[in-house]
Write an enzyme that holds these catalytic residues in place. Structure first.
Site, PDB file in Angstrom:
ATOM      1  N   SER A  38       7.095  -0.402   1.438  1.00  0.00           N
ATOM      2  CA  SER A  38       7.692   0.865   1.892  1.00  0.00           C
ATOM      3  C   SER A  38       9.092   0.640   2.455  1.00  0.00           C
ATOM      4  O   SER A  38       9.944   1.537   2.414  1.00  0.00           O
ATOM      5  CB  SER A  38       6.796   1.548   2.926  1.00  0.00           C
ATOM      6  OG  SER A  38       6.300   0.625   3.870  1.00  0.00           O
ATOM      7  N   SER A  64       4.007  -3.101  18.024  1.00  0.00           N
ATOM      8  CA  SER A  64       4.804  -1.874  17.921  1.00  0.00           C
ATOM      9  C   SER A  64       4.967  -1.160  19.269  1.00  0.00           C
ATOM     10  O   SER A  64       6.050  -0.654  19.580  1.00  0.00           O
ATOM     11  CB  SER A  64       4.182  -0.930  16.903  1.00  0.00           C
ATOM     12  OG  SER A  64       2.863  -0.603  17.274  1.00  0.00           O
ATOM     13  N   HIS A 104       1.570   7.932   7.272  1.00  0.00           N
ATOM     14  CA  HIS A 104       0.910   7.581   6.011  1.00  0.00           C
ATOM     15  C   HIS A 104      -0.604   7.596   6.161  1.00  0.00           C
ATOM     16  O   HIS A 104      -1.133   7.470   7.257  1.00  0.00           O
ATOM     17  CB  HIS A 104       1.378   6.202   5.526  1.00  0.00           C
ATOM     18  CG  HIS A 104       1.131   5.998   4.056  1.00  0.00           C
ATOM     19  ND1 HIS A 104       0.658   4.822   3.534  1.00  0.00           N
ATOM     20  CD2 HIS A 104       1.286   6.855   3.010  1.00  0.00           C
ATOM     21  CE1 HIS A 104       0.555   4.966   2.208  1.00  0.00           C
ATOM     22  NE2 HIS A 104       0.922   6.178   1.871  1.00  0.00           N
ATOM     23  N   PHE A 140       0.826  -1.198   0.000  1.00  0.00           N
ATOM     24  CA  PHE A 140       0.000   0.000   0.000  1.00  0.00           C
ATOM     25  C   PHE A 140       0.869   1.260   0.000  1.00  0.00           C
ATOM     26  O   PHE A 140       0.825   2.050   0.940  1.00  0.00           O
ATOM     27  CB  PHE A 140      -0.914  -0.005   1.232  1.00  0.00           C
ATOM     28  CG  PHE A 140      -1.743  -1.257   1.347  1.00  0.00           C
ATOM     29  CD1 PHE A 140      -2.923  -1.402   0.610  1.00  0.00           C
ATOM     30  CD2 PHE A 140      -1.336  -2.313   2.161  1.00  0.00           C
ATOM     31  CE1 PHE A 140      -3.690  -2.559   0.709  1.00  0.00           C
ATOM     32  CE2 PHE A 140      -2.100  -3.475   2.263  1.00  0.00           C
ATOM     33  CZ  PHE A 140      -3.276  -3.601   1.536  1.00  0.00           C
ATOM     34  N   GLY A 154       4.782  -1.068  10.622  1.00  0.00           N
ATOM     35  CA  GLY A 154       3.908  -1.590   9.566  1.00  0.00           C
ATOM     36  C   GLY A 154       4.696  -2.024   8.346  1.00  0.00           C
ATOM     37  O   GLY A 154       4.684  -1.376   7.304  1.00  0.00           O
ATOM     38  N   HIS A 210      -4.532   1.355  11.570  1.00  0.00           N
ATOM     39  CA  HIS A 210      -5.091   2.653  11.201  1.00  0.00           C
ATOM     40  C   HIS A 210      -6.355   2.996  11.974  1.00  0.00           C
ATOM     41  O   HIS A 210      -6.962   4.034  11.744  1.00  0.00           O
ATOM     42  CB  HIS A 210      -5.379   2.684   9.696  1.00  0.00           C
ATOM     43  CG  HIS A 210      -4.136   2.759   8.847  1.00  0.00           C
ATOM     44  ND1 HIS A 210      -3.024   1.989   9.086  1.00  0.00           N
ATOM     45  CD2 HIS A 210      -3.831   3.511   7.763  1.00  0.00           C
ATOM     46  CE1 HIS A 210      -2.098   2.269   8.179  1.00  0.00           C
ATOM     47  NE2 HIS A 210      -2.557   3.193   7.373  1.00  0.00           N
ATOM     48  N   GLY A 248      -1.620  -8.762  10.539  1.00  0.00           N
ATOM     49  CA  GLY A 248      -2.557  -7.927   9.803  1.00  0.00           C
ATOM     50  C   GLY A 248      -3.332  -6.989  10.706  1.00  0.00           C
ATOM     51  O   GLY A 248      -3.571  -7.275  11.873  1.00  0.00           O
TER      52      GLY A 248
HETATM   53  N1  SAH Z   1       3.919  -0.116   4.924  1.00  0.00           N
HETATM   54  C1  SAH Z   1       3.220  -1.198   4.257  1.00  0.00           C
HETATM   55  C2  SAH Z   1       1.749  -1.320   4.646  1.00  0.00           C
HETATM   56  C3  SAH Z   1       1.510  -1.545   6.108  1.00  0.00           C
HETATM   57  S1  SAH Z   1      -0.103  -2.180   6.415  1.00  0.00           S
HETATM   58  C4  SAH Z   1       3.379  -1.089   2.738  1.00  0.00           C
HETATM   59  O1  SAH Z   1       4.187  -0.293   2.252  1.00  0.00           O
HETATM   60  O2  SAH Z   1       2.695  -1.794   2.009  1.00  0.00           O
HETATM   61  C5  SAH Z   1      -0.168  -2.141   8.167  1.00  0.00           C
HETATM   62  C6  SAH Z   1       0.613  -3.212   8.878  1.00  0.00           C
HETATM   63  O3  SAH Z   1       0.628  -2.857  10.254  1.00  0.00           O
HETATM   64  C7  SAH Z   1       0.051  -4.635   8.808  1.00  0.00           C
HETATM   65  O4  SAH Z   1       0.980  -5.502   8.223  1.00  0.00           O
HETATM   66  C8  SAH Z   1      -0.232  -5.009  10.268  1.00  0.00           C
HETATM   67  O5  SAH Z   1       0.091  -6.357  10.595  1.00  0.00           O
HETATM   68  C9  SAH Z   1       0.647  -4.045  11.027  1.00  0.00           C
HETATM   69  N2  SAH Z   1       0.198  -3.736  12.379  1.00  0.00           N
HETATM   70  C10 SAH Z   1      -1.031  -3.314  12.757  1.00  0.00           C
HETATM   71  N3  SAH Z   1      -1.063  -3.092  14.083  1.00  0.00           N
HETATM   72  C11 SAH Z   1       0.177  -3.399  14.567  1.00  0.00           C
HETATM   73  C12 SAH Z   1       0.780  -3.400  15.866  1.00  0.00           C
HETATM   74  N4  SAH Z   1       0.089  -3.015  16.952  1.00  0.00           N
HETATM   75  N5  SAH Z   1       2.068  -3.780  15.988  1.00  0.00           N
HETATM   76  C13 SAH Z   1       2.771  -4.171  14.901  1.00  0.00           C
HETATM   77  N6  SAH Z   1       2.266  -4.187  13.643  1.00  0.00           N
HETATM   78  C14 SAH Z   1       0.984  -3.813  13.474  1.00  0.00           C
HETATM   79 MG    MG Z   2      -0.424   3.112   4.514  1.00  0.00          MG
END
Ligand code: SAH
Ligand code: MG
Length: 209
Positions: free
Chosen positions: A47, A119, A163, A15, A41, A138, A70
């Site tokens: 990214s 995180s 983002h 994404f 993420g 998000h 996810g």
């Molecule tokens: N940066 C990526 C998209 C990230 S999507 C790109 O370039 O495509 C968001 C990601 O955040 C998902 O993979 C999800 O598993 C992760 N995520 C959501 N909540 C989280 C948390 N509390 N700790 C760690 N990872 C998390």
């Molecule tokens: Mg994003």
């Protein structure tokens, strides 16, 4: 940006529109000599290729954090679900194998360190970062939790990138926009914007803390 990595990034599942990825690369390149880059993420590493390219050029490092289970909107039945990322043994999502493959393909295994976990749990043991890129959960609670846990880690002169910031509610969810507003309120300064990517700078001296 290294043209091979730019081409690869566009092939990776994820994404991050290419123009926003290039903007992320430029922001990271600006500060990569100040300390580590941190991404919240990883997903499949899209990214991370842009950020990792900047880290590699300066001999720096990118730590990319994800539990790889996810976000809410990626679970079965939701908008961003990808059945190809379900671990058949557990029935749960697992993007970690794809991330590893991306880092191998990009030749970034020595530059990008994947951290598998929540995180906020990682942040509790983290000291500082030259750039923090927030692109994890998000929803309301996770986005604000990431802001609270990670924005204090940005060193003076360092950058906070967020983002999926959509000032118009018609374009997307509110929480990333809300934490961008919080950052401005906390004394971060606007650095740049591209699509839904917003970059802010912590002043070298001043109120942001
Ligand atoms: N940066 C990526 C998209 C990230 S999507 C790109 O370039 O495509 C968001 C990601 O955040 C998902 O993979 C999800 O598993 C992760 N995520 C959501 N909540 C989280 C948390 N509390 N700790 C760690 N990872 C998390
Ligand atoms: Mg994003």
């Amino acid at each position: 940006m290294n043209p091979e990595l730019a081409a690869l990034a566009q092939q990776v599942k994820g994404f991050m529109p290419h123009d926003e990825g290039l903007a992320l690369y430029r922001a990271a390149a600006e500060v990569a000599s100040l300390g580590p880059l941190v991404e919240i993420g990883s997903y499949c590493g899209k990214s991370a290729v842009y950020l990792g390219a900047a880290a590699a050029e300066s001999g720096g490092v990118l730590f990319t954090i994800d539990h790889h289970r996810g976000s809410e909107e990626m679970q079965a039945g939701w908008e961003h679900h990808d059945p190809g990322l379900v671990d058949s043994r557990t029935g749960r999502m697992d993007s970690l194998p794809v991330l590893r493959q991306t880092l191998i393909d990009a030749g970034l295994e020595d530059t990008v360190v994947a951290i598998v976990g929540d995180s906020v749990a990682v942040a509790a043991h983290w000291s500082s970062a030259a750039l923090v890129f927030i692109d994890g959960g998000h929803g309301e609670a996770p986005a604000h939790a990431d802001y609270e846990a990670w924005s204090p880690k940005v060193v003076p002169g360092g950058l906070l990138a967020i983002h999926d910031v959509f000032p118009d509610p018609a374009d997307g969810g509110r929480p990333p926009y809300e934490i961008w507003l919080r950052a401005l309120d906390d004394g971060f300064l606007e650095h740049s914007a591209r699509g839904s990517l917003r970059v802010l700078r912590r002043p070298v001296s001043g109120p942001a803390s």
